[in-house]
Design an enzyme around this catalytic site. Structure first.
Site, mmCIF file in Angstrom:
data_model
loop_
_atom_site.group_PDB
_atom_site.id
_atom_site.type_symbol
_atom_site.label_atom_id
_atom_site.label_comp_id
_atom_site.label_asym_id
_atom_site.label_seq_id
_atom_site.Cartn_x
_atom_site.Cartn_y
_atom_site.Cartn_z
ATOM 1 N N GLY A 7 -37.753 -9.513 58.148
ATOM 2 C CA GLY A 7 -38.046 -8.856 59.298
ATOM 3 C C GLY A 7 -36.723 -8.682 60.240
ATOM 4 O O GLY A 7 -36.980 -9.156 61.345
ATOM 5 N N GLY A 12 -34.477 -10.575 64.669
ATOM 6 C CA GLY A 12 -33.998 -11.114 63.250
ATOM 7 C C GLY A 12 -32.833 -10.961 63.072
ATOM 8 O O GLY A 12 -32.025 -11.996 62.376
ATOM 9 N N LYS A 200 -45.144 -18.794 77.210
ATOM 10 C CA LYS A 200 -44.554 -17.499 76.845
ATOM 11 C C LYS A 200 -45.641 -16.328 76.971
ATOM 12 O O LYS A 200 -45.481 -15.248 77.486
ATOM 13 C CB LYS A 200 -43.650 -17.304 75.644
ATOM 14 C CG LYS A 200 -43.162 -15.818 75.482
ATOM 15 C CD LYS A 200 -42.449 -15.386 74.087
ATOM 16 C CE LYS A 200 -41.554 -14.358 74.051
ATOM 17 N NZ LYS A 200 -40.759 -13.924 72.936
ATOM 18 N N SER A 269 -41.571 -5.159 74.467
ATOM 19 C CA SER A 269 -41.270 -4.808 72.985
ATOM 20 C C SER A 269 -42.519 -3.842 72.669
ATOM 21 O O SER A 269 -42.456 -3.053 71.900
ATOM 22 C CB SER A 269 -41.482 -6.111 72.134
ATOM 23 O OG SER A 269 -42.704 -6.877 72.382
#
Length: 319
Positions: A7, A12, A200, A269
């Site tokens: 990924g 990544g 998070k 994101s």
């Protein structure tokens, strides 16, 4: 260390390229124009520097490795797990760099050791191909984007937090953490990776779904009085669910909001995925938290409302 990154999007690719630059043997598993550009260039451009490494779409080209870093979206993990079998030796760990609640969350959990999180492991499809015993948790506080195929721009934030689900300081954890430190990342090792995940997730569960409803950046949302109040309620409910499962994020809601307010127009994101026409990762970020609220009897009314609205917005966008 021989490492494969499955990924290889922005994060990544950054992790893999930094490891390669530090002298580790790294292969990136990617797809599409990003893969094509890396293969043509024999590597990736990271922060303006060319880093040679192997990029491929076929894990069989690589064979068994010392560690796999898995950085695909939660909804792609079942397919990725089936494809990455050639990478796995008998003891190869899978370092899970995933937003939200991971498929391995209840592996060895003191209260619910055999529970499955349906939102991220529907019907056990992920567990069937990714053995939770291989999992090491990685919480990523880094900002990056693929500026062009084969080119990654980075924005360092607070680094990485890594931990074994059972809290141990294992040899495999030490080896991976050492390698990431060699690569220049600030790395904190924790005996309580689940609490770090929730820390998070406080921010993600609030701002990621709200961002696709408002189309606003993080700092804008956190600075708007009305949205800030809604986000604070979602955070409080998320912390309540975490507490019901034995996790206790140490950061205060006010501090979490203050950190977010400093991020300016940076997009979540989830909003980036929406704008790019990609499938959204809401199941792991809010859907799983709603499921765990059901499990623990937490009311979480604001979280449920925001999740329902965001899920419909995502469905409408997909249509």
């Amino acid at each position: 260390m021989h490492v494969a990154v499955v990924g290889a999007g922005a994060i990544g690719t950054w992790l893999g390229a930094a490891l390669a630059r530090a002298g580790h043997d790294v292969a990136l598993i990617a797809r599409g124009p990003h893969l094509d550009a890396m293969r043509a260039a024999g590597g990736v451009t990271l922060g303006g520097e060319h880093v040679p490494l192997l990029a491929t779409g076929d894990p069989a080209e690589i064979g068994p490795v010392d560690a796999v870093i898995l950085s695909v979206k939660a909804h792609d993990q079942a397919a990725a797990g089936a494809a990455m079998v050639p990478l796995l030796g008998p003891d190869t760990p899978i370092v899970s760099a995933q937003n939200g609640i991971p498929w391995w969350y209840f592996h060895g959990h003191p209260a619910h050791p055999s529970r499955r999180v349906e939102a991220v492991d529907p019907g056990g499809a992920v567990t069937a191909v990714l053995d939770p015993a291989r999992a090491i948790g990685l919480v990523v506080y880094l900002g990056a984007r693929v500026a062009a195929p084969g080119v990654v721009e980075t924005r360092p934030e607070a680094g990485l937090v890594i931990g074994e689900p059972d809290g141990s300081t294992s040899a495999r954890l030490t080896a991976i953490a050492d390698a990431l430190e060699d690569a220049g990342f600030p790395v904190r090792r924790t005996p309580d990776i689940r609490t770090e995940l929730w820390t998070k997730l406080m921010g993600n569960a609030a701002f990621n779904p709200i961002s696709i409803l408002t189309r606003a950046g993080l700092g804008t949302m956190a600075s708007d009085p009305g949205v800030r109040a809604v986000a604070a309620r979602v955070m409080a409910e998320t912390v309540e669910v975490a507490g019901a499962l034995g996790a206790a994020p140490a950061i205060s809601i006010d501090d979490r909001l203050a950190i977010t307010a400093r991020l300016g127009d940076h997009k979540t994101s989830t909003l980036q995925d929406l704008e790019a026409g990609r499938r959204l990762e809401l199941a792991a970020i809010t859907g799983a938290v709603v499921e765990l609220a059901d499990l623990t009897g937490v009311a979480a009314p604001t979280l449920r409302t925001v999740h329902a609205l965001a899920a419909l917005a995502a469905s409408s966008a997909a249509r």
